[in-house]
Design a protein around this motif. Structure first.
Motif, short mmCIF file in Angstrom:
data_model
loop_
_atom_site.label_atom_id
_atom_site.label_comp_id
_atom_site.label_asym_id
_atom_site.label_seq_id
_atom_site.Cartn_x
_atom_site.Cartn_y
_atom_site.Cartn_z
N THR A 6 0.83 -1.21 0.00
CA THR A 6 0.00 0.00 0.00
C THR A 6 0.86 1.25 0.00
OG1 THR A 6 -1.70 -1.22 1.23
CG2 THR A 6 -1.88 1.19 1.16
N LEU A 7 1.95 1.22 0.79
CA LEU A 7 2.86 2.38 0.86
C LEU A 7 3.56 2.62 -0.48
CD1 LEU A 7 4.22 4.54 2.62
CD2 LEU A 7 5.95 2.85 3.24
N LEU A 8 4.00 1.54 -1.16
CA LEU A 8 4.66 1.69 -2.45
C LEU A 8 3.72 2.23 -3.53
CD1 LEU A 8 6.81 -1.58 -2.57
CD2 LEU A 8 7.62 0.76 -2.24
N ILE A 9 2.46 1.76 -3.48
CA ILE A 9 1.48 2.26 -4.45
C ILE A 9 1.23 3.75 -4.24
CG2 ILE A 9 -0.94 2.11 -5.15
CD1 ILE A 9 -0.79 -0.89 -4.60
N ALA A 10 1.11 4.15 -2.98
CA ALA A 10 0.90 5.57 -2.68
C ALA A 10 2.09 6.41 -3.12
CB ALA A 10 0.65 5.76 -1.18
N TYR A 11 3.31 5.86 -2.93
CA TYR A 11 4.52 6.58 -3.34
C TYR A 11 4.60 6.72 -4.86
CZ TYR A 11 9.47 7.79 -3.65
OH TYR A 11 10.66 8.42 -3.91
N ASN A 12 4.20 5.67 -5.57
CA ASN A 12 4.17 5.73 -7.03
C ASN A 12 3.18 6.77 -7.54
OD1 ASN A 12 6.12 3.78 -7.40
ND2 ASN A 12 4.67 2.08 -7.55
N ILE A 14 2.38 9.49 -6.00
CA ILE A 14 3.00 10.82 -5.78
C ILE A 14 4.00 11.13 -6.89
CG2 ILE A 14 4.47 12.16 -4.22
CD1 ILE A 14 3.19 10.61 -1.90
N LEU A 15 4.82 10.12 -7.26
CA LEU A 15 5.81 10.32 -8.32
C LEU A 15 5.14 10.62 -9.66
CD1 LEU A 15 8.45 7.53 -7.53
CD2 LEU A 15 8.65 9.99 -7.14
N LEU A 16 4.07 9.89 -9.96
CA LEU A 16 3.33 10.12 -11.21
C LEU A 16 2.74 11.52 -11.26
CD1 LEU A 16 1.53 6.68 -11.64
CD2 LEU A 16 3.39 7.58 -13.03
N LEU A 17 2.26 12.00 -10.11
CA LEU A 17 1.71 13.35 -10.05
C LEU A 17 2.79 14.41 -10.29
CD1 LEU A 17 -0.72 15.18 -9.49
CD2 LEU A 17 -0.14 15.08 -7.06
N GLN A 18 3.98 14.19 -9.72
CA GLN A 18 5.09 15.13 -9.93
C GLN A 18 5.56 15.14 -11.39
OE1 GLN A 18 8.05 13.97 -7.07
NE2 GLN A 18 7.08 15.07 -5.37
N ILE A 19 5.60 13.94 -12.00
CA ILE A 19 5.99 13.86 -13.41
C ILE A 19 4.99 14.59 -14.29
CG2 ILE A 19 6.26 12.25 -15.36
CD1 ILE A 19 7.41 10.24 -13.36
N GLN A 20 3.70 14.45 -13.94
CA GLN A 20 2.67 15.14 -14.72
C GLN A 20 2.81 16.65 -14.60
OE1 GLN A 20 -1.30 14.13 -13.58
NE2 GLN A 20 -2.26 15.25 -15.26
N GLN A 21 3.11 17.14 -13.41
CA GLN A 21 3.30 18.57 -13.20
C GLN A 21 4.53 19.09 -13.97
OE1 GLN A 21 3.50 18.87 -8.95
NE2 GLN A 21 1.27 18.84 -8.66
N LEU A 22 5.60 18.28 -13.99
CA LEU A 22 6.80 18.68 -14.73
C LEU A 22 6.53 18.74 -16.24
CD1 LEU A 22 9.60 16.68 -12.86
CD2 LEU A 22 9.30 19.16 -12.91
N LEU A 23 5.76 17.78 -16.75
CA LEU A 23 5.43 17.79 -18.17
C LEU A 23 4.60 19.00 -18.55
CD1 LEU A 23 4.62 14.00 -18.77
CD2 LEU A 23 6.60 15.29 -19.60
N VAL A 24 3.68 19.38 -17.69
CA VAL A 24 2.88 20.58 -17.95
C VAL A 24 3.75 21.82 -17.94
CG1 VAL A 24 1.03 22.03 -17.04
CG2 VAL A 24 0.76 19.54 -17.05
N PHE A 25 4.71 21.88 -17.00
CA PHE A 25 5.62 23.03 -16.94
C PHE A 25 6.48 23.12 -18.20
CE2 PHE A 25 9.82 24.73 -15.92
CZ PHE A 25 9.48 25.98 -15.43
N ILE A 26 7.01 21.96 -18.66
CA ILE A 26 7.84 21.94 -19.86
C ILE A 26 7.04 22.36 -21.08
CG2 ILE A 26 9.09 20.41 -21.44
CD1 ILE A 26 9.99 18.83 -18.98
N ALA A 27 5.80 21.85 -21.19
CA ALA A 27 4.97 22.19 -22.36
C ALA A 27 4.64 23.67 -22.41
CB ALA A 27 3.68 21.37 -22.32
N LYS A 28 4.51 24.32 -21.26
CA LYS A 28 4.16 25.74 -21.22
C LYS A 28 5.37 26.65 -21.42
CE LYS A 28 0.01 25.50 -18.28
NZ LYS A 28 -0.58 25.92 -17.00
N ASN A 29 6.53 26.25 -20.94
CA ASN A 29 7.66 27.16 -20.89
C ASN A 29 8.83 26.79 -21.81
OD1 ASN A 29 6.93 28.97 -18.38
ND2 ASN A 29 6.52 26.86 -17.76
N ILE A 30 8.95 25.54 -22.20
CA ILE A 30 10.09 25.11 -23.02
C ILE A 30 9.56 24.51 -24.31
CG2 ILE A 30 12.15 23.66 -23.16
CD1 ILE A 30 12.22 23.66 -20.11
#
Length: 418
Positions: A6-12, A14-30
């Protein structure tokens, strides 16, 4: 165990959410597909060759008597018993070296500045008076094709002179000035040499079409065999050229296999002799080239010094039509390689010829030179490594063929150490 999963799934998550936020930032600014530089910006006009100017030939003395200053100096020496001394300029406005007398062709050191820098000159050889500001006293005048203003001579290079339109009301200049961004405009005001906004034309002073392409230096090789027979020379070429061995390895192979004791220097001389013997047959062979040519230059080392090798090849038949080597990437060697290739045509195809090259400006300059000689052709410049434009997409295959030739040449060249 369930708590760990359960802890590993929750951690994954969180990582997926951060990757999604980074992709949105890259698409907007780079921008993901940005080019190396904005080729439309006037800041990069230095890499663009302007179209040819309007050339006017003035025959000011077409119907009057012409003089030769060398003949006039000889007549003066015969009649006066002494040489006519050049002018010793003591004023603040000496006559520029580029000026000559339009009547007899006397150089600048025989011209008086007759009015203290106000523009009137006097030739000491033929006593002809003329104005330095008037264009009609120049045999050839270059006119800006955009505004009709006479181009000014700005710089003298090794093979060409640079002429520039300095008219501030020229439409070419105003268009480039208007296209500058506020940041580039500020940079342009601080350092104008980084930008090319004015029209520029390069006038070549060397006639590349009069250079002999087939001459071979004398006394560099001989087919007179003193110590070895032609059969031994054939064995040297077999190991040295066909098998790609070095000269020292070839020397060892001949001794161990055939019992022939020969130095590696003699092996190199035999290869050089064979190259000079075969060269006329290779250059004058009837290749029957197609209308798809590709050109490129690559660097290699000759005795530890970097040189540039230029190739022009038939992309359909894979035959090398033109080749040259030089110390620098100058236009002279480029034109000579293209001349070798174009000489293989019994009848020049003109606009039907597709000539592919990279974005190097020398090829555009060479195209202008050949056009002046009545040999106009379609130059295709495939720029970059990816197909970012329709031209690169359509003609990338031509560029890839010449790149493969460069790799093959470098691979075989390095084995023999040049």
């Amino acid at each position: 165990m369930n708590s760990i999963i359960t802890l590993l799934i929750a951690y994954n998550q969180i990582l997926l959410l951060q990757i999604q936020q980074l992709l949105v930032f890259i698409a907007k600014n780079i921008p993901l597909s940005s080019s190396k530089y904005d080729s439309e910006s006037p800041k990069y006009n230095k890499y663009i060759i302007d179209k040819a100017p309007i050339i006017k030939h003035f025959e000011h003395f077409e119907h009057s008597e012409r003089f030769d200053y060398k003949q006039l100096l000889s007549e003066y020496r015969s009649s006066n018993g002494k040489e006519l001394k050049p002018v010793k300029s003591r004023g603040k406005n000496p006559v520029p070296e580029s000026f000559t007398c339009p009547h007899c062709g006397a150089p600048h050191n025989y011209l008086y500045d007759n009015t203290g820098g106000r523009g009137h000159l006097l030739c000491k050889v033929c006593d002809f008076r003329f104005s330095r500001q008037k264009a009609e006293f120049k045999p050839v005048v270059f006119i800006c094709p955009y505004c009709g203003h006479t181009l000014d001579l700005k710089k003298n290079r090794k093979h060409f002179n640079i002429h520039k339109c300095i008219n501030k009301k020229c439409s070419f200049y105003l268009k480039n000035l208007k296209a500058l961004s506020p940041e580039d405009l500020k940079e342009y005001e601080e350092e104008k040499s980084r930008f090319k906004l004015h029209y520029i034309y390069r006038e070549f002073t060397l006639d590349f079409f009069k250079i002999d392409l087939s001459s071979i230096p004398d006394k560099l090789f001989s087919l007179n065999f003193r110590n070895f027979s032609p059969h031994v020379m054939g064995l040297c070429l077999t190991y040295y050229v066909n098998l790609g061995l070095s000269s020292r390895k070839t020397s060892q192979a001949l001794y161990y296999i055939h019992g022939v004791k020969i130095s590696h220097v003699t092996v190199s001389k035999y290869a050089k002799t064979a190259a000079y013997t075969v060269k006329p047959f290779v250059d004058n062979f009837d290749y029957k080239p197609s209308n798809n040519l590709a050109a490129d230059e690559t660097y290699t080392k000759v005795k530890g010094v970097r040189h540039y090798v230029w190739f022009v090849m038939d992309a359909i038949k894979k035959s090398i039509l033109g080749y040259q080597i030089s110390y620098t990437r100058d236009i002279a060697t480029c034109v000579l390689a293209m001349r070798m290739a174009f000489a293989k045509f019994k009848e020049f195809p003109g606009k039907a010829l597709k000539f592919a090259a990279d974005g190097y400006t020398t090829y555009k300059l060479a195209q202008q030179l050949f056009a002046e000689k009545g040999m106009d052709f379609d130059l295709i410049q495939v720029i970059g490594l990816t197909n970012d434009d329709p031209v690169s997409t359509e003609y990338r295959w031509l560029k890839q063929i010449i790149e493969r030739l460069n790799r093959t040449f470098k691979f075989s060249y390095q084995v023999t150490n040049g």
